[in-house]
Design a protein around this motif. Sequence first.
Motif, PDB file in Angstrom:
ATOM      1  N   GLN A  81       0.854  -1.194   0.000  1.00 48.50           N
ATOM      2  CA  GLN A  81       0.000   0.000   0.000  1.00 48.50           C
ATOM      3  C   GLN A  81       0.880   1.231   0.000  1.00 48.50           C
ATOM      4  O   GLN A  81       1.932   1.252   0.649  1.00 48.50           O
ATOM      5  CB  GLN A  81      -0.880  -0.007   1.239  1.00 48.50           C
ATOM      6  CG  GLN A  81      -1.981  -1.035   1.175  1.00 48.50           C
ATOM      7  CD  GLN A  81      -2.611  -1.220   2.538  1.00 48.50           C
ATOM      8  OE1 GLN A  81      -1.956  -1.671   3.477  1.00 48.50           O
ATOM      9  NE2 GLN A  81      -3.862  -0.837   2.652  1.00 48.50           N
ATOM     10  N   ARG A  82       0.409   2.252  -0.698  1.00 49.21           N
ATOM     11  CA  ARG A  82       1.258   3.443  -0.826  1.00 49.21           C
ATOM     12  C   ARG A  82       1.573   4.068   0.525  1.00 49.21           C
ATOM     13  O   ARG A  82       2.655   4.601   0.731  1.00 49.21           O
ATOM     14  CB  ARG A  82       0.612   4.452  -1.784  1.00 49.21           C
ATOM     15  CG  ARG A  82       0.877   4.071  -3.251  1.00 49.21           C
ATOM     16  CD  ARG A  82       0.296   5.060  -4.216  1.00 49.21           C
ATOM     17  NE  ARG A  82      -1.145   5.121  -4.004  1.00 49.21           N
ATOM     18  CZ  ARG A  82      -1.850   6.228  -3.961  1.00 49.21           C
ATOM     19  NH1 ARG A  82      -1.267   7.392  -4.121  1.00 49.21           N
ATOM     20  NH2 ARG A  82      -3.152   6.172  -3.772  1.00 49.21           N
ATOM     21  N   ASN A  83       0.626   3.978   1.467  1.00 49.04           N
ATOM     22  CA  ASN A  83       0.887   4.595   2.776  1.00 49.04           C
ATOM     23  C   ASN A  83       1.896   3.805   3.625  1.00 49.04           C
ATOM     24  O   ASN A  83       2.248   4.221   4.717  1.00 49.04           O
ATOM     25  CB  ASN A  83      -0.422   4.822   3.537  1.00 49.04           C
ATOM     26  CG  ASN A  83      -1.140   3.521   3.862  1.00 49.04           C
ATOM     27  OD1 ASN A  83      -0.568   2.432   3.730  1.00 49.04           O
ATOM     28  ND2 ASN A  83      -2.385   3.613   4.276  1.00 49.04           N
ATOM     29  N   VAL A  85       4.869   2.757   2.122  1.00 49.15           N
ATOM     30  CA  VAL A  85       6.117   2.812   1.362  1.00 49.15           C
ATOM     31  C   VAL A  85       7.283   3.322   2.206  1.00 49.15           C
ATOM     32  O   VAL A  85       8.382   2.767   2.187  1.00 49.15           O
ATOM     33  CB  VAL A  85       5.919   3.672   0.088  1.00 49.15           C
ATOM     34  CG1 VAL A  85       7.238   4.119  -0.500  1.00 49.15           C
ATOM     35  CG2 VAL A  85       5.102   2.895  -0.944  1.00 49.15           C
ATOM     36  N   VAL A  98       5.195  -4.438  -7.446  1.00 49.06           N
ATOM     37  CA  VAL A  98       4.954  -3.085  -7.962  1.00 49.06           C
ATOM     38  C   VAL A  98       3.958  -3.217  -9.113  1.00 49.06           C
ATOM     39  O   VAL A  98       4.284  -3.732 -10.183  1.00 49.06           O
ATOM     40  CB  VAL A  98       6.266  -2.402  -8.385  1.00 49.06           C
ATOM     41  CG1 VAL A  98       5.992  -1.002  -8.903  1.00 49.06           C
ATOM     42  CG2 VAL A  98       7.226  -2.361  -7.199  1.00 49.06           C
ATOM     43  N   ARG A 102       1.094   4.548  -9.912  1.00 47.25           N
ATOM     44  CA  ARG A 102       1.029   5.363  -8.688  1.00 47.25           C
ATOM     45  C   ARG A 102       1.964   4.824  -7.618  1.00 47.25           C
ATOM     46  O   ARG A 102       2.646   5.584  -6.928  1.00 47.25           O
ATOM     47  CB  ARG A 102      -0.412   5.426  -8.169  1.00 47.25           C
ATOM     48  CG  ARG A 102      -1.292   6.248  -9.084  1.00 47.25           C
ATOM     49  CD  ARG A 102      -2.538   6.786  -8.448  1.00 47.25           C
ATOM     50  NE  ARG A 102      -3.156   5.898  -7.476  1.00 47.25           N
ATOM     51  CZ  ARG A 102      -4.112   6.283  -6.645  1.00 47.25           C
ATOM     52  NH1 ARG A 102      -4.552   7.538  -6.680  1.00 47.25           N
ATOM     53  NH2 ARG A 102      -4.641   5.448  -5.797  1.00 47.25           N
ATOM     54  N   LEU A 103       1.991   3.508  -7.461  1.00 48.10           N
ATOM     55  CA  LEU A 103       2.897   2.923  -6.472  1.00 48.10           C
ATOM     56  C   LEU A 103       4.359   3.143  -6.891  1.00 48.10           C
ATOM     57  O   LEU A 103       5.213   3.474  -6.059  1.00 48.10           O
ATOM     58  CB  LEU A 103       2.601   1.422  -6.305  1.00 48.10           C
ATOM     59  CG  LEU A 103       3.562   0.660  -5.388  1.00 48.10           C
ATOM     60  CD1 LEU A 103       3.583   1.251  -3.984  1.00 48.10           C
ATOM     61  CD2 LEU A 103       3.192  -0.826  -5.332  1.00 48.10           C
ATOM     62  N   ARG A 105       5.556   5.596  -8.626  1.00 45.46           N
ATOM     63  CA  ARG A 105       5.903   7.008  -8.369  1.00 45.46           C
ATOM     64  C   ARG A 105       6.171   7.248  -6.893  1.00 45.46           C
ATOM     65  O   ARG A 105       7.106   7.943  -6.515  1.00 45.46           O
ATOM     66  CB  ARG A 105       4.751   7.921  -8.808  1.00 45.46           C
ATOM     67  CG  ARG A 105       4.664   8.115 -10.303  1.00 45.46           C
ATOM     68  CD  ARG A 105       3.669   9.252 -10.613  1.00 45.46           C
ATOM     69  NE  ARG A 105       3.154   9.100 -11.954  1.00 45.46           N
ATOM     70  CZ  ARG A 105       1.899   8.736 -12.253  1.00 45.46           C
ATOM     71  NH1 ARG A 105       1.006   8.520 -11.291  1.00 45.46           N
ATOM     72  NH2 ARG A 105       1.533   8.595 -13.505  1.00 45.46           N
ATOM     73  N   GLU A 106       5.315   6.673  -6.053  1.00 45.48           N
ATOM     74  CA  GLU A 106       5.482   6.834  -4.603  1.00 45.48           C
ATOM     75  C   GLU A 106       6.828   6.247  -4.142  1.00 45.48           C
ATOM     76  O   GLU A 106       7.540   6.851  -3.346  1.00 45.48           O
ATOM     77  CB  GLU A 106       4.320   6.122  -3.894  1.00 45.48           C
ATOM     78  CG  GLU A 106       4.262   6.332  -2.395  1.00 45.48           C
ATOM     79  CD  GLU A 106       3.710   7.706  -2.017  1.00 45.48           C
ATOM     80  OE1 GLU A 106       2.925   8.271  -2.822  1.00 45.48           O
ATOM     81  OE2 GLU A 106       4.074   8.196  -0.933  1.00 45.48           O
ATOM     82  N   LEU A 107       7.153   5.061  -4.658  1.00 48.18           N
ATOM     83  CA  LEU A 107       8.434   4.434  -4.310  1.00 48.18           C
ATOM     84  C   LEU A 107       9.601   5.301  -4.784  1.00 48.18           C
ATOM     85  O   LEU A 107      10.563   5.523  -4.042  1.00 48.18           O
ATOM     86  CB  LEU A 107       8.540   3.048  -4.968  1.00 48.18           C
ATOM     87  CG  LEU A 107       7.859   1.883  -4.248  1.00 48.18           C
ATOM     88  CD1 LEU A 107       7.716   0.692  -5.193  1.00 48.18           C
ATOM     89  CD2 LEU A 107       8.642   1.464  -2.998  1.00 48.18           C
ATOM     90  N   THR A 110       9.800   8.643  -2.661  1.00 46.69           N
ATOM     91  CA  THR A 110      10.233   8.425  -1.284  1.00 46.69           C
ATOM     92  C   THR A 110      11.669   7.909  -1.244  1.00 46.69           C
ATOM     93  O   THR A 110      12.444   8.283  -0.363  1.00 46.69           O
ATOM     94  CB  THR A 110       9.264   7.467  -0.560  1.00 46.69           C
ATOM     95  OG1 THR A 110       7.930   7.895  -0.815  1.00 46.69           O
ATOM     96  CG2 THR A 110       9.515   7.435   0.930  1.00 46.69           C
TER      97      THR A 110
END
Length: 236
Positions: A81-83, A85, A98, A102-103, A105-107, A110
């Motif tokens: 989950q993105r929250n 990461v 992955v 969206r995931l 990009r978040e990875l 961060t």
Amino acid sequence: MTAAERLAEITGRIAEACRRAGRDPREVELLAVSKTFPPAAVRELAEAGQLLFGENRVQEAEPKIAALPARLRWHLVGHLQRNKVRRALPLFEAFHGVDSLRLARELADTAAELGLFPRIYLEVNVAGEETKFGFRPADLRAAWPELLEMPRLEIQGLMAIPPPAEDPRDARRWFVALQDLRDRLAQDGGVSLPGLSMGMSADFEVAVEEGSTLVRVGTALFGGRRRAEESDELAP
Ligand SMILES: *Cc1c(COP(=O)(O)O)cnc(C)c1O
């Protein structure tokens, strides 16, 4: 059987599958998937020489990793989950689930903040199953140019969990499909994409015959796992 005997058996079966396919066994890594198994079970396998382990939940992995020797290496195999990461990035050297831009990009964002370069495997829903995570093959080809522009992510290759089957040989066509998609993406992007994370306890030998570079083996290495814990991890 002891942990050392189970490890020797699985390693031997991987080597046999390599021999049948004319491959070098050093091309195939064994990821011991320790989800639901206690740190003591991990320690036994580590003492037998296995240093690479996989977990599928950040909450479960965090205390387990902290309780075990720092020389062990960890991969996250499940949906992320993105929250989670930010918590997950420092724990794992690679991420096998992955499954969206969206995931990714978040990875990437961060990882840049934390100064990390995570290795990733893009998860593909090879059979287009409604209940499964992963990029549809066409969506991955569409997302590919943007993924290639994320310098923080070391894209190793692709990962898939084929549909459940009675006969492990039924998985072969999905392993072949994943390899074909990998070849096409590598060509489209002009990059090498060596990794194929495919094969679990029931079908790792078939996966190795079809080019797997990393098999994710849980129950066959650790012994049985409770049904209830097993059933909720493959579906959203
Ligand atoms: C649990 C799990 C595995 C290992 O499954 P076994 O059938 O126990 O070998 C491999 N990959 C993923 C993504 C998993 O969640």
